[in-house]
Structure formats: structure tokens, C-alpha cells
Design a protein around this motif. Structure first.
Motif, short mmCIF file in Angstrom:
data_model
loop_
_atom_site.label_atom_id
_atom_site.label_comp_id
_atom_site.label_asym_id
_atom_site.label_seq_id
_atom_site.Cartn_x
_atom_site.Cartn_y
_atom_site.Cartn_z
N SER A 1 4.15 -29.77 -22.45
CA SER A 1 5.93 -29.77 -22.64
C SER A 1 6.23 -29.66 -23.81
N VAL A 2 6.34 -28.35 -24.34
CA VAL A 2 6.92 -28.46 -25.45
C VAL A 2 8.63 -27.68 -24.81
N ARG A 3 9.52 -28.66 -25.73
CA ARG A 3 10.79 -27.96 -25.48
C ARG A 3 11.91 -27.25 -26.51
N SER A 4 11.64 -27.93 -27.68
CA SER A 4 12.13 -27.63 -28.97
C SER A 4 11.63 -27.89 -30.13
N ILE A 5 12.62 -27.95 -31.37
CA ILE A 5 11.11 -27.93 -32.73
C ILE A 5 11.10 -29.55 -33.25
N ALA A 6 11.93 -30.28 -31.93
CA ALA A 6 11.64 -31.79 -32.19
C ALA A 6 10.24 -31.63 -31.39
N ASP A 7 9.90 -31.60 -30.64
CA ASP A 7 8.54 -31.58 -29.87
C ASP A 7 7.63 -31.95 -31.07
N LEU A 8 7.72 -31.09 -31.90
CA LEU A 8 6.71 -30.84 -32.56
C LEU A 8 5.72 -31.67 -33.57
N SER B 1 9.83 -23.50 -42.25
CA SER B 1 9.43 -24.64 -42.92
C SER B 1 11.16 -24.58 -42.90
N SER B 2 12.22 -23.25 -43.11
CA SER B 2 13.35 -23.71 -43.09
C SER B 2 14.27 -23.66 -41.57
N VAL B 3 13.35 -23.51 -40.66
CA VAL B 3 13.73 -23.76 -39.93
C VAL B 3 13.70 -25.36 -39.49
N LEU B 4 12.25 -25.73 -39.48
CA LEU B 4 11.86 -27.73 -39.52
C LEU B 4 13.64 -28.01 -40.75
N THR B 5 13.62 -27.28 -41.30
CA THR B 5 14.58 -28.55 -41.99
C THR B 5 15.88 -28.75 -41.53
N VAL C 1 13.24 -32.30 -38.63
CA VAL C 1 12.26 -32.72 -38.60
C VAL C 1 11.11 -32.09 -39.31
N VAL C 2 10.52 -34.09 -39.74
CA VAL C 2 9.11 -33.84 -40.58
C VAL C 2 7.29 -33.49 -39.88
N VAL C 3 6.97 -32.86 -40.60
CA VAL C 3 5.94 -32.59 -39.55
C VAL C 3 5.00 -33.18 -40.62
N ALA C 4 3.49 -34.04 -40.23
CA ALA C 4 3.39 -34.51 -41.97
C ALA C 4 2.04 -32.97 -42.51
N GLU C 5 1.80 -33.01 -43.42
CA GLU C 5 0.81 -32.02 -43.97
C GLU C 5 -0.60 -32.13 -43.15
N SER C 6 -1.10 -33.70 -42.64
CA SER C 6 -2.59 -33.87 -42.54
C SER C 6 -2.02 -33.35 -40.88
N LYS C 7 -1.04 -32.88 -40.33
CA LYS C 7 -1.35 -32.34 -38.80
C LYS C 7 -0.82 -30.80 -38.82
N VAL C 8 -1.00 -30.51 -40.05
CA VAL C 8 -0.89 -28.36 -40.26
C VAL C 8 -1.65 -28.07 -40.85
N THR C 9 -1.71 -27.03 -39.18
CA THR C 9 -2.99 -25.65 -40.26
C THR C 9 -2.53 -25.06 -40.42
N ARG C 10 -2.61 -24.50 -41.15
CA ARG C 10 -1.93 -22.69 -42.15
C ARG C 10 -2.97 -21.57 -42.37
N GLY C 11 -2.66 -20.75 -41.91
CA GLY C 11 -2.01 -19.23 -41.61
C GLY C 11 -2.63 -18.30 -42.69
N ILE C 12 -3.54 -17.49 -42.78
CA ILE C 12 -4.07 -16.60 -44.48
C ILE C 12 -2.36 -15.79 -43.97
N ASP C 13 -1.73 -15.09 -42.78
CA ASP C 13 -0.99 -14.75 -42.23
C ASP C 13 -0.22 -15.08 -41.02
N VAL C 14 0.37 -14.58 -40.49
CA VAL C 14 1.32 -14.78 -39.03
C VAL C 14 -0.06 -14.65 -37.69
#
Length: 254
Positions: free
Chosen positions: A124-131, A151-155, A159-172
Motif C-alpha cells: 500500500s505504498v502511496r508516496s515517498i514518505a511510505d518508503l 537520493s535527490s528525490v528522498l532529500t 524522507v530518510v531511509v536507513a542504509e541497512s534497509k537499502v539494497t543497491r543495484g549496479i544499474d536501473v
């Protein structure tokens, strides 16, 4: 009267020029062309090359897709390439600074960011705040354009998302796959990639006040052995026909 009748018959046999297909003349260009292009342009550039070669049959094109930052590193390390097409201008500026690009890059398209979630939007994600409340979100690598844009969108959204909750992809595409495969609850990616993914994910729009406009740039690589081919392809991308192809894949006018 007989003369007029014969003339009418002859005119009726002449093809309707207004409805005949235009004659496409083949160019005299020959040789190779290597294009290094951002992963997010994969489908669009594959089609651009297909249409380009209909006129330039003598040109053998090789497409090298990857994250813009990876492609820049390859070119700076001496990997052969005739053209660089990046998902941002900052990456191309690095090639200008290192002398690998000697002309001002041209902006050929724009893109925007969206939130990607699984079909049905189970969280039920509706906005950046929900992330911030999700278990895991997928973002591109920190130095990859789509990661910088996210990163610019979050800023902008505060909204701050802990890096421990982030999985990084090599590309889109790798980032988007984390959502479709269930490794992440959501991702911030390009609108065009969500469109290309079709039914595997759905996109949630981000308000313009929080969004960014990704500017795509293209330039010939200095020292190219195929400068005429590179110029011809860049001209094609910048043409109205090139724009219509880009538009069909969801890109916006520069």
C-alpha cells in the motif's frame, strides 16, 4: 474528344504520388560504430539502431549498455567507443574533463523518477514518505545516475531511509529486478523502465515538487575511428524521427 479520352486514360494509370511510400535512399557510410549507452536506454536505442541501419546498411553497430558511471570508467580506461549516451550530464562532464569528449554534449531526452512496486501494491505504498516504513527498498548505486536522482528525490521529500534497509543495484534494471523478484518492497527508478517492465511491476507517480528531471546527453568520443558514422547516428537521434522513437518508449522532450 478522342485526345481528351486518351489523356484521361493515361492519367488514370499514373500512381497517386500522394499515397506512395517515400523512397529511402541508402547512405554510403560503411564500417563500424560502437555506442556506449545507459542501461535505461536499452529498448529505445535498440530500436533507434534498427531504424538507423535501414538507411545505413553498410554500418555495423555494436551497442554496449551499462550504468553511465561504469561506461565512463571503461572509456577512460581505453575501451573502444565512438559514442557515449548518458543518463545524466554530470557523467559526460567527466569525459569532457578527462579529454575523452571534445565537444559540448547534446541533450536528447528527459526522464522522470517513479516508485516501482509489485502488481497490486501489496504494501500500500502511496508516496515517498511510505518508503521509510518498508522492510527493504531498492536503489541504484550511489554514484550511478539513477541512484543520484533517487537520493535527490528522498532529500526533496524530507524522507530518510536507513542504509541497512537499502539494497543497491549496479544499474536501473538490476534495481527494478529486486522488486519484481521480491527482494525489495519498492524502488525509485526511471519512469521508462517501469513502462518497459510491463506487468512485472507498477509505477506510482512522484509529485513534481519532489521529483527530478533526468537529462540524457550524447556526444562523440574523442579519437573515434568512425567519426562520420558517429555524427550520422547522433544526428539521427536528434532528428524528429529519432524523437518519435524515444517518445514511444516514454521519454520526454529535452
Amino acid at each position: 474528344m478522342k485526345t481528351l479520352l486518351v489523356l484521361a486514360i493515361l492519367l488514370s494509370l499514373v500512381p497517386d504520388l500522394a499515397h506512395t511510400s517515400p523512397i529511402v535512399e541508402a547512405s554510403e557510410l560503411k564500417g563500424d560504430l560502437t555506442i556506449s549507452a545507459a542501461t535505461s536506454t536499452t529498448d529505445a536505442f535498440t530500436e533507434l539502431v534498427k531504424q538507423f541501419r535501414k538507411v545505413n546498411k553498410g554500418v555495423k553497430v555494436r551497442l554496449n549498455f551499462g550504468s553511465s558511471s561504469t561506461l565512463v570508467a571503461q572509456i577512460q580506461s581505453g575501451a573502444p567507443s565512438d559514442i557515449m549516451a548518458s543518463a545524466d550530464l554530470a557523467t559526460l562532464d567527466k569525459l569532457v574533463a578527462s579529454g575523452n569528449v571534445a565537444v559540448t554534449p547534446k541533450v536528447f531526452a528527459r526522464n522522470s523518477m517513479v516508485i516501482a512496486v509489485k502488481p497490486g501494491n501489496p504494501k500500500s505504498v502511496r508516496s515517498i514518505a511510505d518508503l521509510a516504513a518498508l522492510s527493504f527498498i531498492a536503489l541504484c548505486g550511489k554514484t550511478v545516475p539513477c541512484g543520484v536522482y533517487a537520493s535527490s528525490v528522498l532529500t526533496r521529500a524530507g524522507v530518510v531511509v536507513a542504509e541497512s534497509k537499502v539494497t543497491r543495484g549496479i544499474d536501473v534494471k538490476a534495481t527494478l529486478s529486486a522488486v519484481s523478484n521480491g527482494d525489495a518492497d519498492a524502488a525509485i527508478v526511471y519512469k521508462t523502465d517501469v513502462l518497459a517492465a510491463k506487468k512485472t511491476v507498477i509505477g506510482i507517480d512522484i509529485p513534481s515538487a519532489q521529483n527530478v528531471k533526468a537529462m540524457y546527453g550524447i556526444a562523440p568520443v574523442r579519437g573515434s575511428k568512425n567519426p562520420a558514422n558517429a555524427k550520422a547516428f547522433i544526428d539521427f537521434v536528434m532528428s524528429e524521427q529519432g524523437w518519435q522513437i524515444l517518445k514511444s518508449f516514454g521519454f520526454e522532450r529535452p
